[in-house]
Design a protein around this motif. Sequence first.
Motif, PDB file in Angstrom:
ATOM      1  N   GLN A  13       0.827  -1.210   0.000  1.00 11.05           N
ATOM      2  CA  GLN A  13       0.000   0.000   0.000  1.00 11.05           C
ATOM      3  C   GLN A  13       0.865   1.266   0.000  1.00 11.05           C
ATOM      4  O   GLN A  13       0.587   2.224  -0.714  1.00 11.05           O
ATOM      5  CB  GLN A  13      -0.899  -0.015   1.244  1.00 11.05           C
ATOM      6  CG  GLN A  13      -2.314   0.430   0.903  1.00 11.05           C
ATOM      7  CD  GLN A  13      -3.317  -0.059   1.934  1.00 11.05           C
ATOM      8  OE1 GLN A  13      -2.978  -0.825   2.845  1.00 11.05           O
ATOM      9  NE2 GLN A  13      -4.559   0.364   1.794  1.00 11.05           N
ATOM     10  N   GLU A  14       1.926   1.211   0.783  1.00 11.35           N
ATOM     11  CA  GLU A  14       2.838   2.349   0.856  1.00 11.35           C
ATOM     12  C   GLU A  14       3.518   2.565  -0.499  1.00 11.35           C
ATOM     13  O   GLU A  14       3.617   3.700  -0.989  1.00 11.35           O
ATOM     14  CB  GLU A  14       3.872   2.080   1.967  1.00 11.35           C
ATOM     15  CG  GLU A  14       4.591   3.298   2.476  1.00 11.35           C
ATOM     16  CD  GLU A  14       3.642   4.416   2.854  1.00 11.35           C
ATOM     17  OE1 GLU A  14       3.846   5.519   2.331  1.00 11.35           O
ATOM     18  OE2 GLU A  14       2.691   4.193   3.629  1.00 11.35           O
ATOM     19  N   LYS A  17       1.184   4.077  -3.051  1.00 12.14           N
ATOM     20  CA  LYS A  17       0.996   5.502  -2.748  1.00 12.14           C
ATOM     21  C   LYS A  17       2.183   6.323  -3.289  1.00 12.14           C
ATOM     22  O   LYS A  17       2.008   7.368  -3.911  1.00 12.14           O
ATOM     23  CB  LYS A  17       0.862   5.688  -1.230  1.00 12.14           C
ATOM     24  CG  LYS A  17      -0.019   6.872  -0.831  1.00 12.14           C
ATOM     25  CD  LYS A  17       0.012   7.112   0.678  1.00 12.14           C
ATOM     26  CE  LYS A  17      -0.831   6.074   1.431  1.00 12.14           C
ATOM     27  NZ  LYS A  17      -0.736   6.255   2.909  1.00 12.14           N
ATOM     28  N   GLU A  18       3.368   5.813  -3.036  1.00 11.27           N
ATOM     29  CA  GLU A  18       4.575   6.523  -3.504  1.00 11.27           C
ATOM     30  C   GLU A  18       4.629   6.572  -5.039  1.00 11.27           C
ATOM     31  O   GLU A  18       5.027   7.583  -5.619  1.00 11.27           O
ATOM     32  CB  GLU A  18       5.840   5.821  -2.980  1.00 11.27           C
ATOM     33  CG  GLU A  18       6.048   5.976  -1.486  1.00 11.27           C
ATOM     34  CD  GLU A  18       7.269   5.175  -1.001  1.00 11.27           C
ATOM     35  OE1 GLU A  18       8.361   5.337  -1.593  1.00 11.27           O
ATOM     36  OE2 GLU A  18       7.114   4.378  -0.044  1.00 11.27           O
ATOM     37  N   ILE A  20       2.116   6.586  -7.079  1.00  4.96           N
ATOM     38  CA  ILE A  20       1.121   7.548  -7.560  1.00  4.96           C
ATOM     39  C   ILE A  20       1.642   8.979  -7.376  1.00  4.96           C
ATOM     40  O   ILE A  20       1.401   9.861  -8.206  1.00  4.96           O
ATOM     41  CB  ILE A  20      -0.240   7.300  -6.865  1.00  4.96           C
ATOM     42  CG1 ILE A  20      -0.828   5.968  -7.405  1.00  4.96           C
ATOM     43  CG2 ILE A  20      -1.207   8.445  -7.117  1.00  4.96           C
ATOM     44  CD1 ILE A  20      -2.076   5.482  -6.682  1.00  4.96           C
ATOM     45  N   ALA A  21       2.404   9.193  -6.324  1.00  8.17           N
ATOM     46  CA  ALA A  21       3.024  10.509  -6.122  1.00  8.17           C
ATOM     47  C   ALA A  21       4.064  10.784  -7.214  1.00  8.17           C
ATOM     48  O   ALA A  21       4.162  11.905  -7.731  1.00  8.17           O
ATOM     49  CB  ALA A  21       3.669  10.582  -4.745  1.00  8.17           C
ATOM     50  N   ILE A 155      -0.875  -0.491  -8.795  1.00  5.30           N
ATOM     51  CA  ILE A 155      -1.091   0.957  -8.928  1.00  5.30           C
ATOM     52  C   ILE A 155      -2.392   1.216  -9.685  1.00  5.30           C
ATOM     53  O   ILE A 155      -3.216   2.040  -9.283  1.00  5.30           O
ATOM     54  CB  ILE A 155       0.097   1.614  -9.680  1.00  5.30           C
ATOM     55  CG1 ILE A 155       1.408   1.422  -8.908  1.00  5.30           C
ATOM     56  CG2 ILE A 155      -0.182   3.089  -9.946  1.00  5.30           C
ATOM     57  CD1 ILE A 155       2.670   1.730  -9.735  1.00  5.30           C
ATOM     58  N   GLU A 158      -5.480   0.461  -7.665  1.00  6.01           N
ATOM     59  CA  GLU A 158      -5.689   1.494  -6.639  1.00  6.01           C
ATOM     60  C   GLU A 158      -6.370   2.715  -7.264  1.00  6.01           C
ATOM     61  O   GLU A 158      -7.272   3.311  -6.666  1.00  6.01           O
ATOM     62  CB  GLU A 158      -4.335   1.911  -6.031  1.00  6.01           C
ATOM     63  CG  GLU A 158      -4.377   3.084  -5.061  1.00  6.01           C
ATOM     64  CD  GLU A 158      -5.118   2.758  -3.769  1.00  6.01           C
ATOM     65  OE1 GLU A 158      -5.276   1.560  -3.480  1.00  6.01           O
ATOM     66  OE2 GLU A 158      -5.557   3.711  -3.079  1.00  6.01           O
ATOM     67  N   GLU A 159      -5.948   3.067  -8.488  1.00  4.37           N
ATOM     68  CA  GLU A 159      -6.537   4.234  -9.161  1.00  4.37           C
ATOM     69  C   GLU A 159      -7.995   4.007  -9.548  1.00  4.37           C
ATOM     70  O   GLU A 159      -8.723   4.961  -9.803  1.00  4.37           O
ATOM     71  CB  GLU A 159      -5.718   4.589 -10.424  1.00  4.37           C
ATOM     72  CG  GLU A 159      -4.314   5.083 -10.101  1.00  4.37           C
ATOM     73  CD  GLU A 159      -3.485   5.376 -11.343  1.00  4.37           C
ATOM     74  OE1 GLU A 159      -2.726   6.359 -11.330  1.00  4.37           O
ATOM     75  OE2 GLU A 159      -3.603   4.616 -12.345  1.00  4.37           O
TER      76      GLU A 159
END
Lengths: 315, 315, 315
Positions: A13-14, A17-18, A20-21, A155, A158-159
């Motif tokens: 999950q982390e 998130k990274e 996507i950043a 990824i 998640e989107e």
Amino acid sequence: MNYINIQEIDSLQEWVKEAIAIKKNPLQHKSLGENKTLGMLFFNPSLRTRLSTQKAALNLGMNVMVMNFTNEGWTLEFEDGAIMNQGASEHIKEAAQVVSQYCDIIAIRAFAGLTDKEKDNAETVLSGFLKYATVPIVNMESATGHPLQSLADAITMEEHKTAHRPKVVLSWAPHPKALPQAVANSFVQMMQLQEADFVITHPEGYELNPEITKDSKIEYDQNKAFENADFIYTKNWSNYKEYGKVTNLDPNWTVTAEKMKLTNNAKFMHCLPVRRNVIVADEVIDSANSIVIEQANNRTYAAQLVLQKILKDGK
Amino acid sequence: MNYINIQEIDSLQEWVKEAIAIKKNPLQHKSLGENKTLGMLFFNPSLRTRLSTQKAALNLGMNVMVMNFTNEGWTLEFEDGAIMNQGASEHIKEAAQVVSQYCDIIAIRAFAGLTDKEKDNAETVLSGFLKYATVPIVNMESATGHPLQSLADAITMEEHKTAHRPKVVLSWAPHPKALPQAVANSFVQMMQLQEADFVITHPEGYELNPEITKDSKIEYDQNKAFENADFIYTKNWSNYKEYGKVTNLDPNWTVTAEKMKLTNNAKFMHCLPVRRNVIVADEVIDSANSIVIEQANNRTYAAQLVLQKILKDGK
Amino acid sequence: MNYINIQEIDSLQEWVKEAIAIKKNPLQHKSLGENKTLGMLFFNPSLRTRLSTQKAALNLGMNVMVMNFTNEGWTLEFEDGAIMNQGASEHIKEAAQVVSQYCDIIAIRAFAGLTDKEKDNAETVLSGFLKYATVPIVNMESATGHPLQSLADAITMEEHKTAHRPKVVLSWAPHPKALPQAVANSFVQMMQLQEADFVITHPEGYELNPEITKDSKIEYDQNKAFENADFIYTKNWSNYKEYGKVTNLDPNWTVTAEKMKLTNNAKFMHCLPVRRNVIVADEVIDSANSIVIEQANNRTYAAQLVLQKILKDGK
């Protein structure tokens, strides 16, 4: 730090998130890779992986050097103690140590040969580099795994996630040629790191390596598997029991619009390249629910995250 | 903005002037391409185009990524609705969309197959990318045209022009292998944008596509065509009517010093690679009037102008 | 300035010193190669040379463009006056002049064909580029020499030298395939520039070109040659008299631990790739005295020194 298997990820999950950043601002760490070189070693053809990994390196300011072993007719020996009087001109011991001196990170693509299960499961090429290289190794699809793909898949999911715990189906589909299990394996392993109702569906006899699927649910009735699914991830693989054989070409397993109607308006996913109207009907892959192009786009950010972590790790 | 066909150029004279300015100071716009990536896709071999286009991109500060489809054994499907159970592993729909996500400009080389006139005229590969790519496309020689070459030719002619309205001759010459008409086509189309006395000469039966030559003058007597010419542009092409066939190997069409004597001290041009003593005698290509090396040099500035215009267009 | 032959080096000792300084700070001259392009032309496969030379160029801030002639099926004609109606599509005259316009330095790999001694000794490809190119040329292994390798070897020997005048042995070893004499030739020529007790050992009949070995000592008894040696440089080459033939596969010439015991605790050297247990026993190449990996590492600094000298020469 290497990137060999998606299971090694501490917190998926982390990582997602990274990534996507990074996608929002891909040039943010342009100086991180300055004067660093990524060596890309291909023992098999590549389009998406070749270009997306290269793009990821460029986004980080890295140099890229490419070596195509197959085109060059360069054959490596992997066996310890071999008397090298046959085809192979260089032992992995030397090759890996030498390339490590020219590169800061080595990325490797080496598919399953699909003739010798034991050899493929031993990951001869990748293991050889892992053993002898002195710099970090990235798996660009090995005999049994494709963790850059699965990270890109995570990824993408998640989107497109909705509020509830999603139902995710990995569905086998027919293909005229014998393909490796690598993408399916890594997808299964990635799903095992996620909160989801995960189901694998394939004809009886097409079970993946049970050491990988573990207690993941298997449903032999594709229609039943599709019911209420939020994501349909389709992929062919050749028979694992009758190793590397194509024992089923049943067109009833092709993903059609009719089958997608059984789902909860599911997104359609595939790692590409995809055989249209064999794996999936045009009507499905061309529909608004198809997110295969976004998956391919996320390959860049998956690779960039991995390279970025390795570069930071080395500082 | 794409660069597919030389006919699309609004003002050839203006473009040539700009290219000559770039040649004088090739690094002037070094920051224009910063963090931009040129993807070069080759479905056929390339030396000049490969290196000059890459050089042009580097002069603009761009990154370059290369994919050799043929060497990789990567076959694309171009037909809509195809059931892909044969050789092709990926449809142009996916390939073009995916590569567009990794590159800011895509340059493509895909020659005529010379077996199916209709398919070649349809520009299957280039049209496929044009239809599905989401970034600008540059033609690095397609089935029917080679507009980067013709732009370089126009630059070279401008550098060697004399005061008067020039007489320019496109002369067919023999060649042992069947070659595409692409270079000849684009040269004809480029000349149709110029003020000149333009003549095409070739054996009867070797007419180019009449939709391209239009009302350009054809002279079947090579000697007559050469009279008072200022530029002799030589190029072989295979038969267009008996499509892709080599129906004539007549060595009398080879460009010799004797024939050059008929001209007005004409410059000798060829796009290269050239078969010496088949297309042209050593004595001509080695003479002071030969400007083939300069033509090749101008390939860089033609490509750079095109890339520069596309980059500026996208800002 | 070109780099064709190690004999051209004015002061080998000075060059080795400079290379070792570069190794300590490889990015010191990062701006020297800015906006300069190295064109790497491969007529044969390459791993070490490809990557180390590219790395050297990157360390100097250069751009690199690669052309693989063999993979591209691009055949050059080298004969003056040839009527080019056979396989070759381009003459070296054009190819060399054209590539010179896109590159600031051209590096070339073109092995011996091993079928025509005269042609190989004439260095057809390299000489062709030397004759017609208008920019500096670097030899990345030609028919008869590999001076980047020998320079790296000299650097490596300097790093491992002991107080006294060293005894250096070039020892032939068996190999199943016919290999060129290039590496051995350049090593001999490099040793002729050094203060050392230099001995060449090989089976009778395997003499290298006497114009290269000159008065270098030849010892047909390998054991005797090894006595008190400080460096054992092993390399196979095919028969020079019975040109390009493999007339000896005697496993007694393999370098073993037992033979190494005859030496003065000698360092073991080889240019790689090496056939383990054919050229050298595992026990030797895996021993602490083996410096083959360091040799490969020094390829980068040898190449960087050469490129640096050429770039400075052109300023």
